[in-house]
Design a protein around this motif. Structure first.
Motif: not given
Length: 285
Positions: A189-193
């Motif tokens: 999720a963090l890398s998606y951001i």
């Protein structure tokens, strides 16, 4: 109300909504938050929030007039997500090391079980050596097995059951695997951001107010340096004319260094307060 007025009101509402969405995303990725992202692929709400932020950044009509509040909030979100991703990476590395240590401990414990069970000479000393590495209940059970005269007793059966269960836990590392899986889900999720929002920010020029502050800081820094240099030259010339004592150059050098340190500290202070980190300005002005 004029048509322009209606458009402005809608834009204000949209800006507030995006700021609210950014805040919601930050709460969702906060490691201390009760709401945790389980799987990125299944969290439609999270992906919708990111999509709304991305769309706002990309489709904003006049990039050079982009709201600085949204720019700062979006930039802060990317920075926060990046920091969290780095912390997750460190935590994963720690869990991997712990898993390797547990596997090694399982092999050692299995060997100790064999030693005490078969009453191999020196078994008491071997158990003594691992005190502090294994829990007290394991140490006590190893000593119990070593002293058992029969494998049919309840103490022996219960003791071996406990020891084998502990070996199995150390080998499987179930709790570590669960923790790693949760952290990896958060990292996705963090890398998606980082991918979606940071990429969209590239099309936004640095807000004028931020650029102006940086330029003002640079100009003030240059002015201070020039004034300092001129002052140093004047004082040094005056010193050369007024004194011939050998001790005074060292005193003058200390004074000059002190003034230079103060000036540098002042300049660096301006940089820390006013200089705002910015992403690539992209194609905008």
């Amino acid at each position: 109300m004029s048509r322009t007025g209606i458009v402005n009101v809608r834009m204000v509402i949209t800006e507030e909504k995006i700021l609210s969405n950014i805040e919601k995303v930050e709460k969702m990725i906060n490691p201390n938050s009760k709401k945790q992202i389980v799987q990125l692929e299944e969290d439609i709400y999270f992906k919708d929030l990111i999509e709304s932020i991305k769309t706002y950044l990309i489709e904003y009509p006049k990039k050079k007039n982009f709201p600085s509040s949204v720019y700062k909030a979006a930039y802060g979100l990317v920075e926060y997500a990046t920091n969290q991703f780095e912390e997750n990476t460190k935590r994963i590395e720690e869990l991997i090391r712990q898993r390797e240590e547990n596997i090694a401990a399982a092999a050692q414990l299995r060997e100790l079980i064999n030693i005490v069970d078969n009453k191999i000479e020196g078994w008491k000393g071997r158990v003594k050596q691992v005190e502090g590495k294994f829990a007290d209940d394991i140490i006590d059970t190893l000593n119990l097995i070593g002293k058992c005269t029969s494998q049919e007793t309840q103490d022996y059966i219960a003791g071996m059951k406990l020891l084998n269960a502990r070996v199995n836990n150390l080998e499987t590392n179930l709790h570590i695997e669960i923790d790693m899986e949760r952290i990896e889900d958060r990292s996705k999720a963090l890398s998606y951001i980082g991918i979606e929002v940071a990429d969209a920010l590239k099309s936004i020029p640095t807000p004028v107010e931020i650029t102006t502050k940086v330029e003002e800081a640079n100009a003030e820094e240059k002015a201070i340096q020039e004034a300092l240099l001129q002052e140093q030259m004047q004082e040094e010339q005056q010193y050369n004319e007024e004194t011939t004592f050998e001790v005074k150059p060292s005193l003058w050098q200390r004074f000059k260094n002190l003034k230079l340190i103060r000036a540098i500290s002042f300049v660096m202070g301006i940089k820390v307060v006013l200089k705002y980190p910015a992403l690539s300005e992209g194609k905008g002005e």
